[in-house]
Enzyme design. Structure first.
Site, PDB file in Angstrom:
ATOM      1  CB  CYS A 336      -3.536   0.515  -5.861  1.00  0.00           C
ATOM      2  SG  CYS A 336      -4.581   1.043  -7.251  1.00  0.00           S
ATOM      3  CG  HIS A 434      -4.799   4.594  -3.137  1.00  0.00           C
ATOM      4  ND1 HIS A 434      -3.461   4.308  -3.254  1.00  0.00           N
ATOM      5  CD2 HIS A 434      -5.369   4.277  -4.340  1.00  0.00           C
ATOM      6  CE1 HIS A 434      -3.216   3.842  -4.469  1.00  0.00           C
ATOM      7  NE2 HIS A 434      -4.353   3.805  -5.139  1.00  0.00           N
TER       8      HIS A 434
END
Length: 488
Positions: A336, A434
């Protein structure tokens, strides 16, 4: 249908174990045949989870929903504050970003949020036999009492009885409980049905006089003393304050991985599976310390403020350590915000995450990122393009990442999209997913790639086993029946 019962677990301070107590009590009550729902009116955490209804809530409430055997929903955590600076946070209401606010502005905003909090609470009460409510921080924060929606302000508005939890491991638990009693208003004290002593080490019978002293000064009965339970280390932590203690595997695993602890590190439970992997030595590197020598892999984690944390990373000298590691043939991955940092450039022209601006990235991936106001919140599954191993998790980010490096993606998602980028040398990888390491097969491929054998760790099954062990533990040491009777 008549409203269900509810009980609120508040604490004498942060990190006293409220979220774990709620999860364990929830699992215990579900095993008694009750429909249970978790609820936290206001949470402050950068560790968040994506819900099936397309929003985000605190990771602790997602774990509590799992303990209840139900899917997480935005109603379980209607107000989520995600810190972006020392005084400011992104305000997420019922799963969607409402605004950014500093602490003073948020105090003015809170009265308008109470109706939304009560609406979400009412939704949950209609579908449950009992709602277990978790407070935030300390019930004794009387400086924040005006317009409070997190602790006694909510409890009074919703007429929910309260149990106070105190952490004996940090010391001063008698003073913290008696002191909380002293600063509460009479109407607030009347809501408290009793207290729990949490994280006890040693012979609990030696604390009998302590329990009597607390009751004598407060008129609150004890619901029990909960001994320290090592198995909770297998459950995701809610707050980054736990990172320095719990997320380092000291087993001496052959594969050494380091994660720099950025100032706004987010979704740090990404690394829980690696911390539990016997073949891995995971080091969460605190600010002020260099990245260790002799690493196999450095992973840049997610962050709530990519540009600010890129500056923070450079201020620690971690960019120098990371690039030296890469030049020596080491691997570097990013998730991310960490993926964004590995690119050539990050631009935030509209000030989505802070003051408008931009900065050069670390330049290890041939991509650039434009931060935009639209937030991607989605549960996804797919496969790793190198190993073919299945992966699953969620995307939670602002910004689009493009560039020539995207022709070598890291993942292929189930809907046909690709995610991430790989360098031409193959040692640098980044993606937005994630939860990547929750896949046992993907972790096995990672270990094989560094010449180590897979351990056979079944991570998801381990989380379920830890929740069951927690429920067993609380059944032994708390009067669960009395807690259920205290609910109203």
């Amino acid at each position: 249908m008549s409203p269900s019962r509810a009980l609120m677990i508040q604490g004498t301070g942060s990190d006293v174990g409220k979220s774990v107590l709620v999860a364990g009590i929830a699992r215990a009550l579900v095993r008694r045949g009750l429909r249970v729902r978790p609820f936290k009116p206001q949470n402050m955490s950068n560790n968040a989870a994506v819900t099936a209804d397309g929003g985000e809530i605190g990771r602790a409430q997602a774990l509590q929903a799992r303990a209840c055997g139900v899917a997480p929903s935005v109603d379980m955590n209607p107000v989520l504050l995600k810190p972006q600076s020392e005084i400011g946070a992104q305000v997420v209401v019922r799963g969607k970003v409402l605004t950014n606010a500093d602490a003073r502005a948020y105090q003015s905003l809170k009265p308008s949020l109470l109706p939304k909090v009560l609406e979400s609470f009412a939704h949950l009460r209609r579908e449950a036999d009992i709602v277990l409510v978790e407070g935030a921080g300390s019930a004794a924060e009387i400086n924040l009492r005006a317009a409070d929606i997190a602790n006694m302000g909510f409890a009074l508005a919703a007429k929910v009885p309260v149990v106070l939890a105190g952490d004996i491991d940090r010391g001063g638990v008698i003073a913290s409980l008696v002191g909380t009693h002293a600063v509460l208003e009479p109407a607030e004290r009347a809501l408290v049905r009793g207290f729990i002593i949490n994280k006890f080490r040693g012979d609990a019978s030696l604390f009998a006089e302590g329990l009597s002293a607390i009751t004598a000064r407060t008129d609150w009965p004890s619901f029990g003393v909960v001994p320290w339970l090592p198995e909770i280390a297998r459950l995701p932590a809610e707050d980054a304050m736990a990172l320095g203690r719990a997320h380092v595997n000291r087993s001496g695993g052959a594969v050494h991985i380091a994660v720099p602890m950025l100032s706004r590190i987010a979704n740090f439970d990404d690394f829980d599976p690696l911390a539990q992997e016997p073949g891995v030595t995971l080091t969460m590197v605190e600010p002020g310390r260099p990245l260790p020598a002799g690493l196999d892999l450095i992973i840049l984690p997610g962050t709530k403020a990519t540009l600010a944390d890129l500056k923070f990373l450079r201020a620690q000298g971690w960019d120098i350590d990371l690039l030296a590691h890469w030049r020596r043939g080491g691997a570097v991955w990013g998730i991310c915000g960490g993926y964004q940092m590995l690119g050539r450039r990050i631009e935030d022209p509209d000030g989505v995450e802070g003051p408008p601006g931009g900065a050069d990235g670390l330049g290890l991936l041939d991509v650039t990122t434009l931060l935009t106001g639209e937030k991607m919140l989605e549960e996804v599954a797919g496969s790793d393009l190198d190993s073919g191993a299945p992966v699953f998790g969620y995307e939670m980010h602002m910004g689009r990442t493009e560039g020539p490096g995207r022709v070598r993606p890291m993942l292929r998602l189930a809907d046909g999209r690709t995610d991430g980028s790989r360098s031409t040398c193959g040692r640098v990888r980044g993606c937005y997913l994630h939860g990547l390491f929750r896949s046992d097969a993907f972790r096995a491929s990672l270990l094989h790639g560094f010449g180590a054998a897979a351990s056979g760790l079944a991570f998801e099954a381990g989380v379920e086993a830890a929740l069951d062990a927690l429920a067993d533990h609380l059944e032994r040491h708390l009067d669960i029946t009395a807690l259920l009777t205290a609910a109203a």
